[in-house]
Design a protein around this motif. Sequence first.
Motif, PDB file in Angstrom:
ATOM      1  N   ARG A  94     -10.339   3.478 -21.685  1.00 30.72           N
ATOM      2  CA  ARG A  94     -11.809   3.452 -21.595  1.00 30.72           C
ATOM      3  C   ARG A  94     -12.234   4.044 -20.254  1.00 30.72           C
ATOM      4  O   ARG A  94     -11.871   3.516 -19.204  1.00 30.72           O
ATOM      5  CB  ARG A  94     -12.316   2.018 -21.728  1.00 30.72           C
ATOM      6  CG  ARG A  94     -12.011   1.389 -23.093  1.00 30.72           C
ATOM      7  CD  ARG A  94     -12.194  -0.116 -23.038  1.00 30.72           C
ATOM      8  NE  ARG A  94     -11.342  -0.707 -21.994  1.00 30.72           N
ATOM      9  CZ  ARG A  94     -11.441  -1.958 -21.565  1.00 30.72           C
ATOM     10  NH1 ARG A  94     -12.362  -2.770 -22.066  1.00 30.72           N
ATOM     11  NH2 ARG A  94     -10.628  -2.423 -20.625  1.00 30.72           N
ATOM     12  N   ALA A 146     -17.771  -5.428 -11.827  1.00 31.67           N
ATOM     13  CA  ALA A 146     -18.432  -5.533 -13.132  1.00 31.67           C
ATOM     14  C   ALA A 146     -18.027  -4.367 -14.023  1.00 31.67           C
ATOM     15  O   ALA A 146     -17.754  -4.540 -15.223  1.00 31.67           O
ATOM     16  CB  ALA A 146     -19.950  -5.568 -12.940  1.00 31.67           C
ATOM     17  N   ALA A 147     -17.949  -3.175 -13.450  1.00 32.90           N
ATOM     18  CA  ALA A 147     -17.578  -1.994 -14.243  1.00 32.90           C
ATOM     19  C   ALA A 147     -16.159  -2.149 -14.799  1.00 32.90           C
ATOM     20  O   ALA A 147     -15.900  -1.843 -15.966  1.00 32.90           O
ATOM     21  CB  ALA A 147     -17.675  -0.736 -13.381  1.00 32.90           C
ATOM     22  N   VAL A 164     -17.541   5.447 -21.799  1.00 33.43           N
ATOM     23  CA  VAL A 164     -18.473   4.322 -21.825  1.00 33.43           C
ATOM     24  C   VAL A 164     -19.537   4.584 -20.747  1.00 33.43           C
ATOM     25  O   VAL A 164     -19.200   4.699 -19.567  1.00 33.43           O
ATOM     26  CB  VAL A 164     -17.738   2.992 -21.506  1.00 33.43           C
ATOM     27  CG1 VAL A 164     -18.727   1.821 -21.486  1.00 33.43           C
ATOM     28  CG2 VAL A 164     -16.605   2.740 -22.493  1.00 33.43           C
ATOM     29  N   GLY A 169     -15.226   4.901 -17.774  1.00 33.55           N
ATOM     30  CA  GLY A 169     -16.616   4.599 -17.443  1.00 33.55           C
ATOM     31  C   GLY A 169     -17.290   5.788 -16.782  1.00 33.55           C
ATOM     32  O   GLY A 169     -16.696   6.439 -15.916  1.00 33.55           O
ATOM     33  N   ARG A 199     -11.918   6.922 -24.411  1.00 38.54           N
ATOM     34  CA  ARG A 199     -13.223   6.496 -24.933  1.00 38.54           C
ATOM     35  C   ARG A 199     -14.238   6.416 -23.803  1.00 38.54           C
ATOM     36  O   ARG A 199     -14.121   5.550 -22.935  1.00 38.54           O
ATOM     37  CB  ARG A 199     -13.084   5.147 -25.628  1.00 38.54           C
ATOM     38  CG  ARG A 199     -12.352   5.294 -26.970  1.00 38.54           C
ATOM     39  CD  ARG A 199     -12.044   3.964 -27.612  1.00 38.54           C
ATOM     40  NE  ARG A 199     -12.902   2.870 -27.186  1.00 38.54           N
ATOM     41  CZ  ARG A 199     -12.493   1.620 -27.027  1.00 38.54           C
ATOM     42  NH1 ARG A 199     -11.238   1.309 -27.240  1.00 38.54           N
ATOM     43  NH2 ARG A 199     -13.330   0.670 -26.659  1.00 38.54           N
ATOM     44  N   GLU A 253     -14.660  -4.691 -15.673  1.00 40.84           N
ATOM     45  CA  GLU A 253     -14.549  -5.634 -16.785  1.00 40.84           C
ATOM     46  C   GLU A 253     -14.762  -4.930 -18.115  1.00 40.84           C
ATOM     47  O   GLU A 253     -14.337  -5.409 -19.161  1.00 40.84           O
ATOM     48  CB  GLU A 253     -15.554  -6.782 -16.608  1.00 40.84           C
ATOM     49  CG  GLU A 253     -15.025  -7.816 -15.623  1.00 40.84           C
ATOM     50  CD  GLU A 253     -16.045  -8.885 -15.298  1.00 40.84           C
ATOM     51  OE1 GLU A 253     -17.014  -9.030 -16.064  1.00 40.84           O
ATOM     52  OE2 GLU A 253     -15.860  -9.564 -14.272  1.00 40.84           O
ATOM     53  N   LYS A 254     -15.430  -3.771 -18.056  1.00 41.14           N
ATOM     54  CA  LYS A 254     -15.742  -3.043 -19.291  1.00 41.14           C
ATOM     55  C   LYS A 254     -14.860  -1.829 -19.518  1.00 41.14           C
ATOM     56  O   LYS A 254     -14.699  -1.379 -20.652  1.00 41.14           O
ATOM     57  CB  LYS A 254     -17.200  -2.555 -19.253  1.00 41.14           C
ATOM     58  CG  LYS A 254     -18.232  -3.667 -19.281  1.00 41.14           C
ATOM     59  CD  LYS A 254     -19.640  -3.068 -19.329  1.00 41.14           C
ATOM     60  CE  LYS A 254     -20.606  -3.911 -18.540  1.00 41.14           C
ATOM     61  NZ  LYS A 254     -21.286  -3.225 -17.469  1.00 41.14           N
ATOM     62  N   VAL A 255     -14.351  -1.247 -18.436  1.00 39.83           N
ATOM     63  CA  VAL A 255     -13.599   0.009 -18.568  1.00 39.83           C
ATOM     64  C   VAL A 255     -12.303  -0.059 -17.763  1.00 39.83           C
ATOM     65  O   VAL A 255     -12.141  -0.907 -16.893  1.00 39.83           O
ATOM     66  CB  VAL A 255     -14.438   1.220 -18.089  1.00 39.83           C
ATOM     67  CG1 VAL A 255     -15.670   1.413 -18.962  1.00 39.83           C
ATOM     68  CG2 VAL A 255     -14.825   1.077 -16.621  1.00 39.83           C
ATOM     69  N   ASP A 256     -11.391   0.889 -18.063  1.00 38.84           N
ATOM     70  CA  ASP A 256     -10.110   0.933 -17.341  1.00 38.84           C
ATOM     71  C   ASP A 256     -10.208   1.737 -16.056  1.00 38.84           C
ATOM     72  O   ASP A 256      -9.540   1.425 -15.072  1.00 38.84           O
ATOM     73  CB  ASP A 256      -9.039   1.546 -18.257  1.00 38.84           C
ATOM     74  CG  ASP A 256      -8.857   0.742 -19.524  1.00 38.84           C
ATOM     75  OD1 ASP A 256      -8.604  -0.475 -19.408  1.00 38.84           O
ATOM     76  OD2 ASP A 256      -9.003   1.309 -20.634  1.00 38.84           O
ATOM     77  N   LEU A 298     -22.316   3.541 -18.228  1.00 40.74           N
ATOM     78  CA  LEU A 298     -22.677   2.297 -17.558  1.00 40.74           C
ATOM     79  C   LEU A 298     -23.463   2.593 -16.294  1.00 40.74           C
ATOM     80  O   LEU A 298     -23.650   3.747 -15.925  1.00 40.74           O
ATOM     81  CB  LEU A 298     -21.420   1.464 -17.253  1.00 40.74           C
ATOM     82  CG  LEU A 298     -20.200   2.156 -16.651  1.00 40.74           C
ATOM     83  CD1 LEU A 298     -20.365   2.268 -15.149  1.00 40.74           C
ATOM     84  CD2 LEU A 298     -18.945   1.372 -16.959  1.00 40.74           C
TER      85      LEU A 298
END
Lengths: 482, 100
Positions: free
Chosen positions: A261, A391-392, A296, A263, A294, A394-397, A298
Amino acid sequence: MSAVRKWTVPSIRAALEAKTISAREIATEFYSRIEKRNPELNAYLTLSPERAYAQADRIDTMRAKGTRLPPLAGVPVAIKDVISTRGICTTCASRILENYVPPYDATAVERLEAAGAVILGKTNCDEFAMGSSNENSAFGPVHNPVDLARVPGGSSGGSAAAVAAGLAVGALGTDTGGSIRQPGALCGIPAMMPTYGRVSRYGLIAFASSLDRIGPFASTVSDVASLLGVISGNDPRDSTSASAPVPNLLEGIGKTVKGMRIGLPAEYFGEGMDTEVRSNVEKGIQTLESLGCRPVNLRMPHTDYAIATYYILANAEASSNLARFDGVRYGMRVPESSLAEMYRETRGKGFGPEVKRRIMLGTYVLSSGYYDAYYLRAQKVRSLIRSDFNAAFEKVDVLVTPTSSAPAFLLGERIDDPLSMYLSDIYTVTGSLAGVPAISIPCGMTSKRLPVGLQIFGPPFAEERILQLAHALERALGAEQA
Amino acid sequence: MKITREEVLRVAELAHLSLSDSEVTKFQGQLDSILSYIDKLKELDLSGVQPMAQALEANTRPEAALRDDVVCVSDVSRAVLDQAPEAKAPYFRVPKVIER
């Protein structure tokens, strides 16, 4: 600049093992390249042939005896002149340290040499690593090997130019706000800033201790991984050195990045970016998507405050760190009848304009009555910038951004406007403040054939993942060009 | 102006920097524009935000814990004094500071 053979860590190893060349012959070849090209590039300030040939001969003796060669055996490297080298002049590109010869090696230098690397010499940089163009060196600017009228970036401009021009296989630089990644981008080579604490700062002459990091330049991502692997790891001589174990950084190289992932923070793709930087980085992101990554979208809402935060904290630390240059213990002294006058005149004559400007700013923000308004406030904003990264991740690698908002600019173009020079660091200073690792890798060229850099940030101690993705992109882009 | 000429001179004194008149004028203008720019941090509400002094969060990340403070032998005084502009072992020499 083509004609010269491109040596890499694996190709040197293969040639040494096949006995088609000796370590001494490799060192000789590099010194002859330096003799030819350095006068126009000004990338090296000091050469250390005695030490280099002694090391090369040690490698050749090991080979003759059939001893297993260490990982960087015979690999010629260059060291930024803010990193201490025993017996080799270390100037920080400053008049105040013009004749300073350190009595010891930095840990990173010691580890490179223990791994078999051959230290060719010391590279030019902005004075005390303060600058983004290498024009703040007391010994003249470095010229970008891609276009001699342009800057190589800074502050580690000499290290970047030396590797890009084939005058070293690898080099060490230092990064406080972008000083490895930005020159890597402007000279068109991979360049990595590791996690804060990953590489010992012992022997690095300090600019801003909470931000300074040592990291490698090389011509391939795999070589960056090899160099970084050798210099990483705990060192009791640096109290901020992390004890986190160092994995094999080459492990991820060649592995699939499918499903990773990536970001894309909106704040890094806003106004102020050169259109050709944007189009090349976007093309790089499409390439990553074609490899199965993928994207994302943000937001990192405190990005816009990073430059102001950085210039308060870095300069506050610099004003304190550079207090040690007072003409008493080392370096230049302007003799005066009183101690106070000796301090003032030594520092007034020994430091260049950018260093003085930063000491002034740092002293001002730390002075009585201003501490809370500037320094403490900036430390709090630094927390928020780090929270953006936490925070980032937590959503992306990883996060993918441009490295620099513009390709290499002309020498002299920005030198009279320090604020605009500072603002050009916007994509790199954030990660410096957060303490996270990042790489810059070449990602296409502008219509003027100037290299564009793509930056990959990862969470703390995720260098292996960053290198895996960088290598995948390097290979895919190379395949597209071919 | 965010910073007066007198303040520039005062800061130069604190920093032990001798500056020429033209440097004082130039730095005043440049520091003024930089200080005006960094004022943007005042836009943020920072109540309840902890200041960050260390990148590694030494207290929360075990891999960043500090080493033990152990005394060990250091024998470099000779090499260090060799680099001094003026020394007389085992001291650095400076202009006289105390009048008798």
